[in-house]
Design an enzyme around this catalytic site. Structure first.
Site, PDB file in Angstrom:
ATOM      1  N   ASP A 176      30.572  36.071 -26.537  1.00 23.09           N
ATOM      2  CA  ASP A 176      31.012  37.668 -26.659  1.00 23.09           C
ATOM      3  C   ASP A 176      32.314  37.545 -26.992  1.00 23.09           C
ATOM      4  O   ASP A 176      33.243  38.032 -26.543  1.00 23.09           O
ATOM      5  CB  ASP A 176      30.880  38.242 -25.315  1.00 23.09           C
ATOM      6  CG  ASP A 176      30.722  39.865 -25.222  1.00 23.09           C
ATOM      7  OD1 ASP A 176      30.648  40.331 -26.268  1.00 23.09           O
ATOM      8  OD2 ASP A 176      31.054  40.174 -24.287  1.00 23.09           O
ATOM      9  N   ASP A 187      36.241  35.377 -19.687  1.00 27.87           N
ATOM     10  CA  ASP A 187      34.838  36.138 -19.491  1.00 27.87           C
ATOM     11  C   ASP A 187      33.899  35.403 -20.451  1.00 27.87           C
ATOM     12  O   ASP A 187      33.457  35.771 -21.422  1.00 27.87           O
ATOM     13  CB  ASP A 187      34.853  37.342 -19.794  1.00 27.87           C
ATOM     14  CG  ASP A 187      33.706  38.280 -19.404  1.00 27.87           C
ATOM     15  OD1 ASP A 187      32.669  37.214 -18.804  1.00 27.87           O
ATOM     16  OD2 ASP A 187      33.449  39.293 -19.726  1.00 27.87           O
TER      17      ASP A 187
END
Length: 327
Positions: A202, A219
Site C-alpha cells: 500500500d 504501515d
C-alpha cells in the site's frame, strides 16, 4: 466481540491497561491517529516519551500473518532500510489484552513527500528498490497474494451477494466490472510470468513520511506477495506524459538496487482497476463499523455507484492502450 462495532470496548482505560501489560506505563494522555482499518493511538509514557499503539481489527489477520508482517519490517530495518518496526518490550512484538491484539511502535514523525520533485521520486525509488531486493530473498509463507481473485472476483461477488448496488444500476455495474476484469486478465496475459515478491502493498504518499534525512515507510498492514509495480504505480499521477516522466524518475533510483521487469508495466492500469473494485468492497464490509459511515458519507449513494461505473469504463479504455514506456 460485536462484529458490527469491533472497537466498542476499546476505551482509553483499555488502551492504557494494554500498554501496561506490555510493560509500558502511560501517563494518561492519548491521541487517536488517522486510521480506519485498525485503531492507532499516540500514547505518552510516564518517562516523557511517546509510542504508537496499533490495535488490529479483530478477525482480519491471523497471529501468524501479523507476526510475518513484523518479521518482514524487522528484516528491512536490520538492513538499514528506513521502515519502522514494532518494539519488543518483553521480547515479543504482538500482545493481547481484553480481546484485542496490538503492537507498539516507536513514534516517527514526518511530512508528506513532495512527489512533484524529481529528486524526491528518485530518492523514494532507491529505497523501494532496496525494499524489494530484500523482499525477493524469500517468499511470504502466510501473508496473502494480490491477484485477480482476491482483489477482483471475490470483492465483486461479495458486493453482489450483499445487495449493495441500487437495483437500477445493478446490471450496468455488473457489466462494467465483468468487462474490466476481462481487460485485467488480458493485461496479466501480456505481462507474462512476472516474478512476485514481498511488497509493502500500500505504498502511497500517505504511507511515506519525509524528514530532512529522507523518506521512511510506515504501515505495512497490507504487506503481501505481488508484482513489484504494485509498490510503484501509486506514486504516479496526471496525464500519460507526466506519469511517464515520474516513472522514469522513480526507476532511476529503483534500478540502482533492483532490476525492474518492464513487462510489469502491462499491469499498471490493471492493478489500479483491481484496487478500485477492492476499495468499494472494503468500505462495504466495514459499513456496520460506526467509524465508516462517518468517514465515508458519500458511499453507497446512487451518485457513488454511477461514478464507479464511469470509472471502470475509463479503466477499460486505459487497459486497451499501450503500457507506459520507461527508459
Amino acid at each position: 466481540m460485536d462484529a458490527a462495532a469491533p472497537y466498542a470496548g476499546l476505551t482509553p482505560e483499555t488502551v492504557l491497561d494494554a500498554l501496561e501489560r506490555a510493560g509500558l506505563r502511560g501517563d494518561g494522555r492519548l491521541l487517536a491517529l488517522n486510521s480506519y482499518e485498525n485503531r492507532v493511538y499516540q500514547v505518552w509514557l510516564e518517562d516523557g516519551t511517546s509510542v504508537v499503539a496499533k490495535f488490529y481489527r479483530p478477525g482480519r489477520w491471523s497471529d501468524a500473518q501479523i507476526l510475518e508482517e513484523h518479521a518482514f519490517v524487522l528484516e528491512l530495518a536490520e538492513r538499514e532500510i528506513p521502515a519502522v518496526p514494532p518494539l519488543a518490550p518483553e521480547g515479543r512484538t504482538l500482545f493481547e489484552h481484553a480481546g484485542f491484539r496490538f503492537a507498539v511502535f516507536p513514534r516517527r514523525g514526518g511530512r508528506t513527500p513532495e512527489l512533484e520533485r524529481r529528486d524526491t521520486l528518485e530518492w523514494i525509488g532507491r529505497f523501494i528498490g532496496r525494499l524489494h531486493a530484500v523482499g525477493a530473498v524469500r517468499p511470504f509463507a502466510v501473508r496473502p497474494t494480490l491477484d485477480m481473485e482476491s482483489f477482483g472476483r471475490e470483492p465483486r461477488d461479495w458486493l453482489l451477494a450483499h445487495a449493495f448496488l441500487p437495483p437500477d444500476l445493478l446490471e450496468a455495474w455488473k457489466s462494467a466490472v465483468d468487462l474490466a476484469l476481462q481487460s485485467v486478465a488480458h493485461c496479466y496475459a501480456r505481462a507474462g510470468d512476472v516474478q512476485p515478491l514481498r511488497l509493502h502493498g500500500d505504498c502511497h504518499a500517505g504511507n511515506i513520511l519525509w524528514t530532512d534525512q529522507g523518506p521512511h515507510f510506515v504501515d505495512f498492514d497490507d504487506a503481501r506477495t505481488g508484482p513489484a509495480v504494485q509498490d510503484l504505480w501509486m506514486l504516479l499521477s496526471g496525464e500519460r506524459a507526466e506519469m511517464t516522466r515520474q516513472l522514469g524518475d522513480v526507476l532511476a533510483g529503483y534500478e540502482k538496487f533492483m532490476e525492474f521487469d518492464r513487462r510489469e508495466l502491462n499491469l499498471l492500469e490493471a492493478l489500479r482497476t483491481l484496487r478500485l473494485i477492492h476499495y468499494s468492497a472494503w468500505i462495504a464490509r466495514r459499513w456496520d463499523d460506526p467509524a465508516f459511515p462517518a468517514a465515508f458519507p458519500w458511499f453507497n449513494t446512487t451518485r457513488y455507484w454511477q461514478d464507479r461505473i464511469l470509472e471502470l469504463r475509463e479503466q477499460i479504455a486505459l487497459m486497451d492502450e499501450e503500457p507506459l514506456a520507461a527508459p
